[in-house]
Design a protein around this motif. Structure first.
Motif, PDB file in Angstrom:
ATOM      1  N   ASP A 194       0.748  -1.426   0.233  1.00 53.83           N
ATOM      2  CA  ASP A 194       0.118  -0.182   0.005  1.00 53.83           C
ATOM      3  C   ASP A 194       1.301   1.342  -0.238  1.00 53.83           C
ATOM      4  O   ASP A 194       2.080   1.401   1.034  1.00 53.83           O
ATOM      5  N   TYR A 195       0.762   2.051  -0.607  1.00 54.61           N
ATOM      6  CA  TYR A 195       1.266   3.439  -0.827  1.00 54.61           C
ATOM      7  C   TYR A 195       0.809   4.796  -1.428  1.00 54.61           C
ATOM      8  O   TYR A 195      -0.428   3.993  -0.848  1.00 54.61           O
ATOM      9  N   GLU A 200      -6.932   6.590  -3.527  1.00 52.78           N
ATOM     10  CA  GLU A 200      -7.827   4.744  -4.083  1.00 52.78           C
ATOM     11  C   GLU A 200      -9.620   5.370  -3.710  1.00 52.78           C
ATOM     12  O   GLU A 200      -9.821   4.622  -4.611  1.00 52.78           O
ATOM     13  N   GLU A 221      -1.213  -2.445  -2.524  1.00 51.40           N
ATOM     14  CA  GLU A 221      -2.152  -1.373  -2.493  1.00 51.40           C
ATOM     15  C   GLU A 221      -3.703  -1.254  -3.172  1.00 51.40           C
ATOM     16  O   GLU A 221      -3.672  -2.454  -3.734  1.00 51.40           O
ATOM     17  N   GLY A 222      -4.430  -0.374  -2.326  1.00 47.98           N
ATOM     18  CA  GLY A 222      -5.711  -0.639  -2.993  1.00 47.98           C
ATOM     19  C   GLY A 222      -6.087   0.012  -4.767  1.00 47.98           C
ATOM     20  O   GLY A 222      -7.454  -0.986  -4.748  1.00 47.98           O
TER      21      GLY A 222
HETATM   22 CA    CA Z   1      -2.898   3.749  -1.517  1.00 50.93          CA
END
Ligand code: CA
Length: 632
Positions: A194-195, A200, A221-222
């Motif tokens: 997840d960044y 998102e 990451e979503g």
């Molecule tokens: Ca993210």
């Protein structure tokens, strides 16, 4: 408080394996490391967005600076954060060990991970091999599928990697089908944890980032999922993508960025134990902060995180961003722990020397120059990269492949897998393009303005032949095989496309409609097949290389190599000049496998005595009488 002192570490190093939220059907156990806190409360939420809390529960102090609480019931799908009070200030933070999280990674989610497993997951297994047998292809999840010509349904998503038999309108394979046809053994994905740089919550907005800005290290990451609002979906979909690659015999390597976080003061651990995760104001990473991997609980966090991903997501290797920021001992311990729990992973990283300020004495880093103390860990080889394409910071200067003069002695060291910093071919990751810096075709054009498309393709192929047939581990950026370009739109090229739009970064699959690109693809396929056919290209030790590989130059600009072992002989020549060159072959009949525009495991023709090398091309010939393949 000196977090790096012996006394602090003695008092507060927790070694248990239960940090985070450990779900079971009847209860969930929470444990958080917060040694400087005066109070810790657990907050529950019904979603991962902005809803009001549904409950708040104090944690009680436990051993080694940890705080715990057990809540009864099945909490799968419940979102949570911690309120941590330090020096009278209370901050709300996500659990650094959260295994799932809500939109934009602001809240963790309790999860029963078994519910995220795709069909056949218990039998799922990636390939295992010596690292020198691998061929690594580096790709970004979004770049892979986002272009209209990809023919894929789940554009920009993990699920695009599950789509079989996709193609362009003209029938050229794309995505998974392309990867299979190319013959690479591993796909290395740019950051998939997840960044923070992509919002998102608005997938309809066109956004792009490579993702070197971690906010949560332990869930995906979503924005690459079809539903970033439900914490389990991104996990399910990433696992499906990995499953699909594994089913096709392809390994998955995760790019991990433990060396820095998106914003230092917003990172969970730095909120919970103020400043603990980072080296003060040190900024050797040039991303605003450096991870204090030398601290015991940062080290544990990194090791735990790697082991978790490897086991839960069945990953086949890790590529460490700026390993040179991380201390060598952490990398050694990570390798040991991984070797114990999930043996045989490929581990390598960027071993550049960085100007970082550590919090302890006598710390050495996971940099190239310490390769000798890091067996089983490889480093990107910038020497071969710069020899082939030219110096990094002087983009108008040519390298060997673009027609610049490079001393044979330097080319020999590169081809023999022997850069100045290691004797072990398993430690050198050979490449002439990755996501950083100009794409290979762009870099060649910068050194040779006005070059024809035809010659550009030839020079790209020459670089590829040298890189893929060198001793060590071949690696290349996705699309190098289609003459990928990152045009700036102003007549130039983008060298750092980390947040450039899709029109710069997308893999344009319809490129294969161009005959030069298609020929280049076939050539890469041929080189990879050749490397996999002959173990002589995949020697595993310095000693073996010394015995079996000998430089036999054909001129001051034309390196040649003879490779031999029992009954097998290979002659490899790289001719970078614009004119053909007459050379005399060693005694005997030679079968050409790589010649002019063609490469592969089929014999193209046979030759003896004198022969005319085509301009700007590699040649591989074999005197092997046992070769299985037939005359063309
Ligand atoms: Ca993210």
């Amino acid at each position: 408080m000196d977090y790096s002192s012996d006394s602090f570490e003695k008092a507060f190093t927790y070694t248990g394996d239960d940090l985070g939220a450990v779900w079971s059907p009847g209860c969930t156990r929470f444990r958080l490391w917060a040694p400087t806190a005066s109070a810790v409360r657990l907050r529950l939420y019904s979603d991962g967005g902005s809803s009001a809390p549904t409950g708040e529960y104090p944690l009680v102090p436990d051993i080694r600076g940890t705080w715990t609480r057990t809540l009864d019931g099945d909490l799968h799908g419940v979102y949570y954060t911690y309120l941590v009070t330090v020096d009278g200030i209370t901050r709300e933070a996500i659990d650094p060990y959260a295994r799932a999280g809500g939109v934009n990674g602001q809240r963790g989610m309790v999860i029963d991970l078994a519910r995220t497993n795709p069909d056949g997951w218990t039998l799922d297994r990636g390939p295992r091999m010596a690292i020198t047998d691998a061929v690594i292809w580096e790709a970004h999840v979004r770049d892979l599928s986002i272009h209209p010509s990809s023919g894929m349904e789940y554009k920009g998503k993990y699920l695009a990697l599950t789509e079989e038999n996709t193609s362009t309108a003209h029938g050229f394979p794309t995505g998974l089908a392309h990867i299979k046809a190319l013959g690479v053994t591993h796909v290395q994905l740019l950051p998939i944890y997840d960044y923070g740089s992509v919002d998102e919550s608005c997938p309809e907005r066109r956004q792009y980032n490579w993702g070197y800005d971690p906010i949560n290290f332990n869930f995906p990451e979503g924005s690459y999922s079809t539903d970033p609002f439900h914490g389990e979906v991104r996990i399910q979909e990433l696992k499906q993508a990995i499953r699909a690659l594994h089913k096709n015999g392809i390994g998955v390597i995760m790019d991990v960025v433990y060396n820095h976080v998106y914003h230092r003061d917003d990172f969970s651990i730095n909120k919970i134990v103020p400043g603990y995760f980072s080296r003060g104001a040190s900024n050797g990473s040039c991303c605003g902060n450096d991870t204090a991997s030398e601290r015991s609980m940062v080290r544990k966090f990194i090791v735990d995180s790697l082991c978790y991903w490897a086991k839960e997501y069945h990953l086949d290797g890790f590529r460490f961003d700026l390993a040179g920021i991380i201390d060598a001992q952490t990398i050694r311990l990570a390798r040991q722990a991984l070797e114990k729990s999930t043996p045989g992973l490929l581990l390598y990283g960027e071993g550049w020397e960085m100007n970082t300020v550590v919090t302890k004495k006598d710390v050495s880093f996971a940099s190239q120059k310490n390769a000798g103390s890091l067996p089983g860990f490889g480093f990107f080889n910038d020497t071969i990269r710069d020899l082939l394409r030219g110096p990094l910071f002087e983009s108008a200067d040519p390298g060997f492949a673009s027609g610049g003069f490079v001393p044979l002695s330097e080319l020999n060291e590169a081809f023999l897998g022997h850069p100045s910093w290691t004797e072990d071919p398993k430690q050198t990751i050979n490449y002439c393009s990755c996501h950083d810096n100009y794409a290979l075709a762009d870099r060649i054009q910068l050194a040779r303005p006005g070059i024809t498309r035809l010659e550009l393709a030839r020079r790209n192929r020459l670089a590829a032949a040298f890189c893929i047939l060198s001793q060590g581990v071949p690696f290349f950026q996705a699309g190098e095989e289609m003459l990928r370009s990152k045009p700036s739109g102003r007549g130039g090229f983008v060298d750092n496309s980390y947040r450039s739009p899709d029109r710069v970064n997308a893999l344009r699959w319809n490129a294969f409609e161009n005959p030069d690109a298609l020929r280049t693809l076939r050539y890469y396929q041929g080189l990879i097949a050749l490397r996999r056919e002959f173990s002589l290209f995949r020697l595993r030790s310095r000693e073996e290389i010394r015995q079996k590989l000998h430089p036999v130059p054909f001129g001051a600009h034309t390196p040649g190599y003879l490779l031999e072992d029992d009954g097998r002989q290979l002659l490899v020549i790289f001719h970078p000049e614009d004119d053909p060159l007459e050379v005399k072959l060693p005694t005997g009949t030679w079968n050409a496998l790589v010649w002019d525009n063609d490469a592969g495991t089929r014999i193209l023709f046979q030759a003896e005595g004198r022969i005319l090398l085509p301009p700007v091309a590699a040649a591989v010939l074999t005197a092997d009488t046992t070769i299985k393949v037939k005359l063309n």
